[in-house]
Design an enzyme around this catalytic site. Sequence first.
Site, PDB file in Angstrom:
ATOM      1  N   HIS A   1      51.294 -50.119  18.585  1.00 17.63           N
ATOM      2  CA  HIS A   1      51.335 -51.547  18.904  1.00 17.63           C
ATOM      3  C   HIS A   1      52.510 -52.247  18.220  1.00 17.63           C
ATOM      4  O   HIS A   1      52.898 -51.889  17.107  1.00 17.63           O
ATOM      5  CB  HIS A   1      50.042 -52.225  18.465  1.00 17.63           C
ATOM      6  CG  HIS A   1      48.859 -51.830  19.295  1.00 17.63           C
ATOM      7  ND1 HIS A   1      48.727 -52.207  20.607  1.00 17.63           N
ATOM      8  CD2 HIS A   1      47.755 -51.086  18.996  1.00 17.63           C
ATOM      9  CE1 HIS A   1      47.589 -51.715  21.096  1.00 17.63           C
ATOM     10  NE2 HIS A   1      46.990 -51.031  20.143  1.00 17.63           N
TER      11      HIS A   1
ATOM     12  N   CYS B   1      48.093 -26.051  35.901  1.00 15.65           N
ATOM     13  CA  CYS B   1      48.269 -27.510  35.932  1.00 15.65           C
ATOM     14  C   CYS B   1      49.282 -27.950  34.872  1.00 15.65           C
ATOM     15  O   CYS B   1      50.123 -28.797  35.119  1.00 15.65           O
ATOM     16  CB  CYS B   1      46.953 -28.219  35.667  1.00 15.65           C
ATOM     17  SG  CYS B   1      45.633 -27.802  36.797  1.00 15.65           S
TER      18      CYS B   1
ATOM     19  N   GLU C   1      37.141 -31.766   6.284  1.00 16.83           N
ATOM     20  CA  GLU C   1      36.804 -32.318   7.598  1.00 16.83           C
ATOM     21  C   GLU C   1      35.499 -31.685   8.066  1.00 16.83           C
ATOM     22  O   GLU C   1      35.352 -30.475   8.052  1.00 16.83           O
ATOM     23  CB  GLU C   1      37.950 -32.046   8.586  1.00 16.83           C
ATOM     24  CG  GLU C   1      37.636 -32.323  10.036  1.00 16.83           C
ATOM     25  CD  GLU C   1      37.091 -33.716  10.314  1.00 16.83           C
ATOM     26  OE1 GLU C   1      37.770 -34.697   9.983  1.00 16.83           O
ATOM     27  OE2 GLU C   1      35.974 -33.818  10.866  1.00 16.83           O
TER      28      GLU C   1
END
Length: 484
Positions: free
Chosen positions: A48, A401, A30
Amino acid sequence: MDVIIIGGGIVGTLIARQLSKYSLKILLLERESDIAMGATKANSAIVHAGYDPIPNSNKAKTNVRGNKLYPELCSALKVPFKRNGALILAFNDEEAKVLEELKERGRKNGVMGLEIIKRDEILKREPNINPEVKMALYAPSSGITSPYLLAISALENAWENGIEVHLEEEVQGIIKRKRGYIVKTNKNSYLTRYIINAGGVYADEIMKMAGIDFPFEITPRKGEYYVLDKKMRNLVSSTIFPTPSPISKGVLVVPTVEGNILLGPNAKDVKDKEDKSTTWEGLKEVWEKATKLVPHISFSSVINTFAGIRAGSNYKDFLIKEFKSAEGILNFAGIDSPGLTSAPALAEIAEEWLKDKEKLIPKKNFKGERENPLYFRELSNEEREELIKKDPSWGHIICRCEHVSEKELRETIRHPLTPKILEALRKRLRIGTGRCHGAFCTPYVLKILSEELGKPINFFTLKGENSKILFGENKARWKYAKRS
Ligand SMILES: Cc1cc2nc3c(=O)[nH]c(=O)nc-3n(C[C@H](O)[C@H](O)[C@H](O)COP(=O)(O)OP(=O)(O)OC[C@H]3O[C@@H](n4cnc5c(N)ncnc54)[C@H](O)[C@@H]3O)c2cc1C
């Protein structure tokens, strides 16, 4: 090497895992400082249903197969996956006709459970949808996942099963030998018998490196997004689509597995494969189109924007091919949408291809399951208390958060496959991805990275080369972090 996989996106990492079942020497290369830095990092994260691709195309076949494989795959790798269903909305008769066509296409592709529903039923399911809606195609098998966690988990699993991973190693040349190929990178040269090209937007250039003469070109197509705060999590529960156009599924309103909402993407051809900038015009288009589907979204709920690049091509379908002139190289090129959904099926295709060439010997000790680390935010108060009693660093919350503790951060940094960059920690822990965007936690993260690795804080980068965060010490926040 037996196999070199070029590219650590969802396609390369799932192929790596699929092949790690066999006694093979596999290396994944990579070019970036982490995996899942290309299209796999920036997309809509939808699994999908498969009503959209042209029947019998590679997209149609792998989409429907991939969708079926998702639940088991995500369960084995401990990655979030939810079948939240999708609604494709029609606001007039013309669009309603397209829904009928999509339903028929879905039937041909083997998609189960598609139904056309009317306005009252739509609003009963999703009360925040524009009341002017007429009809919708409901696709119950549509789902959502975390694409980069899936890629990371798949690669960690493949690595546990013995494959090698080299980051920051870019393939720059491929030279044919009598038996196999020499793969030249910016750091090394490797002799390999087989190559799998999963190079995303660069797959066409890798084909050229291998001397493949085929009229194929990737045309990068940008998609821009807004991310909404988790307080908007109840805006919609299904994925909301407009009626699609021939080049795009349109601007969507998508719940994420993390509890945010995404608005986007638009579709704009760009020249630069690295152009991940967001633009005023693009975001304006996204806002207008998304609020047509779901009006009354408050702009103050936007916490971020981002863009991803699709590997669109002149081929119009996924190009899955080994060329006669470059035997031993299997190309996965032009893998635009629904590439995330199709990736598990593409991994099966790679496995079958190799089985045709070689007698593959299954590893006796292959471990298909992966254990997740504990995530503080997912624990009950009782579980948290237990852990804090054993190790108080569980109780030191670094990211308020996303509720990430010091303990998780240190353990993640220590994992051999975690690159020591901020972006890698964000993807693995969600640290710094909430409303404050790392304003509070970044000094602590840098401090802990510095302690763990014995380097000064200004050594660390956001995502590798040319992305320095700090150039030196400066006043309040860093000193405050040092004291505590
Ligand atoms: C805006 C947008 C929305 C999308 N939404 C969805 C969706 O909701 N559902 C869905 O199913 N699909 C979706 N997709 C498509 C999906 O994201 C992609 O099909 C999928 O991520 C492609 O994965 P990949 O591994 O082929 O490519 P990538 O993730 O791009 O990975 C390719 C990798 O190869 C590396 N590489 C390239 N060249 C070299 C080299 N020479 N040497 C070493 N490494 C190299 C790159 O650095 C990169 O990491 C969307 C895409 C976009 C952009």
